[in-house]
Scaffold this motif. Structure first.
Motif, PDB file in Angstrom:
ATOM      1  N   THR A   1      40.489  44.894  34.403  1.00 39.20           N
ATOM      2  CA  THR A   1      39.638  46.033  34.684  1.00 39.20           C
ATOM      3  C   THR A   1      39.857  46.486  36.131  1.00 39.20           C
ATOM      4  O   THR A   1      39.406  45.813  37.052  1.00 39.20           O
ATOM      5  N   PRO A   2      40.543  47.584  36.375  1.00 39.75           N
ATOM      6  CA  PRO A   2      40.778  48.020  37.744  1.00 39.75           C
ATOM      7  C   PRO A   2      39.584  48.760  38.338  1.00 39.75           C
ATOM      8  O   PRO A   2      38.866  49.460  37.644  1.00 39.75           O
ATOM      9  N   THR A   3      39.358  48.558  39.618  1.00 32.03           N
ATOM     10  CA  THR A   3      38.359  49.302  40.368  1.00 32.03           C
ATOM     11  C   THR A   3      38.969  49.632  41.713  1.00 32.03           C
ATOM     12  O   THR A   3      40.080  49.228  42.011  1.00 32.03           O
ATOM     13  N   ALA A   4      38.214  50.320  42.565  1.00 32.01           N
ATOM     14  CA  ALA A   4      38.725  50.673  43.881  1.00 32.01           C
ATOM     15  C   ALA A   4      38.910  49.446  44.768  1.00 32.01           C
ATOM     16  O   ALA A   4      39.671  49.469  45.711  1.00 32.01           O
ATOM     17  N   LYS A   5      38.208  48.368  44.493  1.00 29.80           N
ATOM     18  CA  LYS A   5      38.234  47.195  45.365  1.00 29.80           C
ATOM     19  C   LYS A   5      38.929  45.980  44.761  1.00 29.80           C
ATOM     20  O   LYS A   5      39.511  45.190  45.469  1.00 29.80           O
ATOM     21  N   LEU A   7      40.747  43.868  41.037  1.00 26.84           N
ATOM     22  CA  LEU A   7      41.365  43.903  39.721  1.00 26.84           C
ATOM     23  C   LEU A   7      41.194  42.519  39.124  1.00 26.84           C
ATOM     24  O   LEU A   7      41.649  41.537  39.718  1.00 26.84           O
ATOM     25  N   GLU A   8      40.527  42.432  37.983  1.00 27.49           N
ATOM     26  CA  GLU A   8      40.344  41.133  37.339  1.00 27.49           C
ATOM     27  C   GLU A   8      41.411  40.944  36.275  1.00 27.49           C
ATOM     28  O   GLU A   8      41.607  41.800  35.420  1.00 27.49           O
ATOM     29  N   VAL A   9      42.107  39.816  36.361  1.00 26.45           N
ATOM     30  CA  VAL A   9      43.138  39.469  35.399  1.00 26.45           C
ATOM     31  C   VAL A   9      42.616  38.284  34.595  1.00 26.45           C
ATOM     32  O   VAL A   9      42.270  37.249  35.169  1.00 26.45           O
ATOM     33  N   THR A  10      42.544  38.456  33.273  1.00 25.29           N
ATOM     34  CA  THR A  10      42.063  37.405  32.388  1.00 25.29           C
ATOM     35  C   THR A  10      43.218  36.926  31.520  1.00 25.29           C
ATOM     36  O   THR A  10      43.943  37.735  30.937  1.00 25.29           O
ATOM     37  N   LEU A  11      43.372  35.622  31.438  1.00 27.50           N
ATOM     38  CA  LEU A  11      44.456  35.021  30.659  1.00 27.50           C
ATOM     39  C   LEU A  11      43.995  34.658  29.256  1.00 27.50           C
ATOM     40  O   LEU A  11      42.806  34.460  29.013  1.00 27.50           O
ATOM     41  N   LYS A  12      44.956  34.525  28.346  1.00 29.18           N
ATOM     42  CA  LYS A  12      44.659  34.116  26.971  1.00 29.18           C
ATOM     43  C   LYS A  12      44.392  32.619  26.885  1.00 29.18           C
ATOM     44  O   LYS A  12      43.713  32.155  25.986  1.00 29.18           O
ATOM     45  N   ALA A  43      40.865  33.194  34.683  1.00 28.60           N
ATOM     46  CA  ALA A  43      40.790  34.553  35.238  1.00 28.60           C
ATOM     47  C   ALA A  43      40.922  34.471  36.751  1.00 28.60           C
ATOM     48  O   ALA A  43      40.670  33.428  37.356  1.00 28.60           O
ATOM     49  N   ILE A  44      41.343  35.585  37.339  1.00 25.84           N
ATOM     50  CA  ILE A  44      41.440  35.686  38.789  1.00 25.84           C
ATOM     51  C   ILE A  44      41.106  37.126  39.171  1.00 25.84           C
ATOM     52  O   ILE A  44      41.418  38.058  38.426  1.00 25.84           O
ATOM     53  N   THR A  45      40.444  37.286  40.297  1.00 26.80           N
ATOM     54  CA  THR A  45      40.124  38.621  40.800  1.00 26.80           C
ATOM     55  C   THR A  45      40.972  38.868  42.040  1.00 26.80           C
ATOM     56  O   THR A  45      40.947  38.085  42.986  1.00 26.80           O
ATOM     57  N   LEU A  46      41.744  39.957  42.014  1.00 30.56           N
ATOM     58  CA  LEU A  46      42.641  40.303  43.109  1.00 30.56           C
ATOM     59  C   LEU A  46      42.051  41.438  43.934  1.00 30.56           C
ATOM     60  O   LEU A  46      41.509  42.395  43.376  1.00 30.56           O
ATOM     61  N   ASP A  47      42.192  41.357  45.244  1.00 34.32           N
ATOM     62  CA  ASP A  47      41.770  42.427  46.149  1.00 34.32           C
ATOM     63  C   ASP A  47      42.868  43.484  46.162  1.00 34.32           C
ATOM     64  O   ASP A  47      43.978  43.234  46.615  1.00 34.32           O
ATOM     65  N   VAL A  48      42.553  44.662  45.629  1.00 40.37           N
ATOM     66  CA  VAL A  48      43.524  45.757  45.604  1.00 40.37           C
ATOM     67  C   VAL A  48      43.046  46.932  46.448  1.00 40.37           C
ATOM     68  O   VAL A  48      43.547  48.053  46.317  1.00 40.37           O
ATOM     69  N   SER A  49      42.106  46.670  47.348  1.00 40.07           N
ATOM     70  CA  SER A  49      41.542  47.747  48.172  1.00 40.07           C
ATOM     71  C   SER A  49      42.577  48.385  49.084  1.00 40.07           C
ATOM     72  O   SER A  49      42.429  49.535  49.482  1.00 40.07           O
ATOM     73  N   GLY A  50      43.661  47.691  49.401  1.00 41.16           N
ATOM     74  CA  GLY A  50      44.693  48.233  50.274  1.00 41.16           C
ATOM     75  C   GLY A  50      45.754  49.036  49.550  1.00 41.16           C
ATOM     76  O   GLY A  50      46.661  49.585  50.177  1.00 41.16           O
TER      77      GLY A  50
END
Length: 75
Positions: A1-5, A7-12, A43-50
């Motif tokens: 699920t992408p957002t401005a800040k 991105l959550e990546v969920t694995l199977k 799952a992992i949440t990545l900082d994509v704000s940059g």
């Protein structure tokens, strides 16, 4: 699920040792965000704000072997 800040990546299934997630720009192919996943993580949440708005490929690899990838829009 992408957002401005973020991105959550969920694995199977839980991540094994050596699992990595990379976010790459579709425009220039440059790796923009890379993160190792802890063993057992689902799952992992990545900082994509940059990152600039656009289309990116999220790749999941284990010991440098690509397992899966998906395109995402970051706005």
């Amino acid at each position: 699920t992408p957002t401005a800040k973020s991105l959550e990546v969920t694995l199977k299934r839980p991540a094994p040792t050596g699992a990595m997630v990379t976010v790459t720009s579709v425009v220039d192919g440059g790796s923009k965000v890379t993160s190792g996943m802890p063993e057992g993580a689902e799952a992992i949440t990545l900082d994509v704000s940059g990152l600039s708005n656009g289309v990116y490929v999220v790749s999941y690899s284990i010991n440098s072997e690509q397992i899966d990838q998906k395109k995402v829009n970051i706005n």
